[in-house]
Design an enzyme around this catalytic site. Structure first.
Site, short mmCIF file in Angstrom:
data_model
loop_
_atom_site.label_atom_id
_atom_site.label_comp_id
_atom_site.label_asym_id
_atom_site.label_seq_id
_atom_site.Cartn_x
_atom_site.Cartn_y
_atom_site.Cartn_z
N CYS B 84 -2.24 -6.76 10.47
CA CYS B 84 -1.49 -7.98 10.86
C CYS B 84 -1.14 -7.85 12.40
CB CYS B 84 -0.19 -8.25 9.93
SG CYS B 84 0.57 -9.95 10.21
N HIS B 189 -2.55 -8.48 4.38
CA HIS B 189 -1.57 -7.18 4.16
C HIS B 189 -2.18 -6.42 3.03
CE1 HIS B 189 1.85 -8.15 6.88
NE2 HIS B 189 1.16 -9.31 6.69
N GLU B 191 -0.92 -3.92 1.64
CA GLU B 191 0.01 -3.49 0.83
C GLU B 191 0.67 -4.38 0.00
OE1 GLU B 191 0.27 -4.17 3.92
OE2 GLU B 191 2.18 -4.99 4.47
#
Lengths: 270, 207
Positions: B84, B189, B191
């Site tokens: 990001c 993202h 994650e």
């Protein structure tokens, strides 16, 4: 292009998932961490916790729970319930929530929305609106904002309130129809469409889902960006994967469940 | 080498919450070292630079000792993963605010237009671009047509189109990932991207 999102919602009380109609006759529906992990494995795009714990002292339970859940899942987590001040937002984000939802807190103090979105970014601040039809038959439709679990009429017009909180910095609206909540009659399409058309941020439709077609209608008729549902998933009536396959066949753009996302334990009852 | 023996260092520059990035590696059996210390960043075996928030704050942090440390690390040839804001930071400047990125790659960061519409439905597209979107890619770190989770209002425009490792579509076709040598960076993202994201992190650990 961006997918429409499916968001299973877990009502959490004293650290347990509960279910019941209109908060009456609550039944234990399991461990929130296990439920969240199961839904996320099944292809949920996001998980929502709404804490309905009454006592402030038990908020610690919630933070610990958010921490454990955030460790267990790799999809975004939204947490709401009792969020009234910047400290609450801070604590929940630091426990691992990606977004924090506020409802009564925003009504009581609208500048809190602005303050929180400046501090943590609009994308982290969701304003939940509980709306109820208050116009009499024959009158122009009017929806009023309710707080305190639907017990208190604020007198605010729901559409105007939605616009206002977006101007203040809300990054998303979680819109619940009080009339439909718990009925399984489907989302209030008129209400949802009105808010979707009025604001420039994503709208999560909530309240009334009884089957897959209701979710489809929330997307295709009301234009919602995301669909929140609780009981159809908790009851094992549908898995998230089943709902997504149905939506894909109906022409709704959703993230398809992975092959390995099969029904899993949540499909046991279906 | 098993995952448990692998080392990963996460740059903690105070740009958003590192919680979920750390947990993603824990789930893969890797305990990350989290640091803002320039020497530790330089010595990392494998470095992750996650970030959310404002470019201005990011540029401020990079103008200190951390910026040269990150450039030094990248020059070592060891694996670097930007996420990001950690992707945007690799470039020169951003429309979002003044300040300089790392300038590892020439290019700039621009904002999504405010008047974009969905080609299929005609609906107005909202900014930030938030949610799950598909990427078009042939890069080995990613899966063709894979779905990943995005939250951003800005995206990078590299001067060199050859840097683009993946694109995605939101009103316009934008750069979703860049890659060159030891550097890989994504706008989404990993994650938060469930299994697809975990597989990306696995591939990063396998480098």
């Amino acid at each position: 292009m961006l997918a429409r999102r499916i968001i299973p919602c877990l009502d959490v009380k004293d650290g347990r998932v509960v279910k019941g109609i209109n908060f009456v006759g609550l039944r234990d529906a399991g461990d929130p961490v296990e439920c969240a992990a199961r839904y996320s494995e099944g292809g949920a795009d996001e998980i929502c916790f709404l804490d309905i714990t009454a006592s402030h002292d038990e908020r610690r339970t919630l933070f610990e729970l958010v921490e454990r859940t955030a460790r267990a899942i790799a999809v975004p987590l939204t947490v709401g319930g009792g969020v009234r001040e910047r400290r609450d937002v801070h604590d929940l984000l630091h426990a691992g929530a990606d977004k924090v939802s506020t409802n009564s807190g925003a009504v009581a103090n609208p500048s809190f929305v602005a303050e929180a979105s400046r501090a943590y970014g609009s994308q982290a601040i969701v304003v939940a609106i509980d709306a109820k039809r208050v116009s009499a038959p024959g009158e122009p439709t009017r929806f009023s904002v309710f707080t305190h679990g639907g017990r208190r009429d604020t007198g605010l017009d729901a559409i105007e309130w939605a616009k206002r909180v977006v101007d203040l910095g809300a990054g998303e609206i979680l819109l619940t129809s009080m009339d439909r909540d718990g009925t399984r009659d489907g989302y209030d399409i008129e209400l949802t469409r009105a808010v979707v058309d009025a604001v420039s941020v994503p709208v999560i439709a909530s309240g009334g889902v009884g089957n897959e077609a209701h979710i489809r209608d929330g997307f295709l008729l009301a234009g919602a960006d995301a669909a929140l549902a609780a009981s159809i998933f908790h009851d094992g009536q549908h898995t998230v994967a089943e709902v997504k396959h149905y939506l894909l066949a109906a022409g709704v753009r959703v993230r398809p469940p992975e092959e390995s996302d099969g029904p899993g334990p949540e499909g046991a009852a279906s | 080498m098993s995952a448990t023996q692998r080392q990963v260092t996460i740059a903690n520059l105070g740009l958003g919450n590192l919680h979920s990035v750390v947990q993603s590696f824990v789930r893969l059996g890797v305990t990350a070292t989290i640091t803002a210390d320039p020497d530790e960043l330089r010595r990392a075996e494998r470095l992750v630079f996650p970030g959310q928030g404002a470019f201005r704050e990011c540029a401020e942090v990079l103008s200190g000792e951390v910026g040269p440390a990150l450039r030094d690390f990248i020059a070592t040839g060891r694996p670097y993963l930007g996420i990001c804001l950690g992707m945007q930071a690799l470039f020169d400047t951003s429309e979002e605010s003044e300040g300089q990125g790392l300038g590892v790659f020439p290019g700039r960061v621009v904002r999504f237009a405010s008047d974009m519409h969905d080609e299929a439905t005609g609906e107005r597209l909202k900014v930030p671009h938030m949610g799950w979107n598909q990427v078009q890619t042939t890069h080995p770190m990613l899966e063709p047509d894979g779905w990943y989770y995005f939250v951003h209002s800005y995206y990078v425009v590299p001067d060199d189109p050859g840097l683009v490792a993946a694109t995605s579509l939101y009103g316009t076709r934008f750069c979703a990932a860049v890659a060159r040598d030891n550097v890989f960076a994504c706008q989404f993202h990993p994650e938060k991207s469930h299994h697809a994201g975990a597989r990306l992190l696995e591939r990063f650990l396998a480098q």
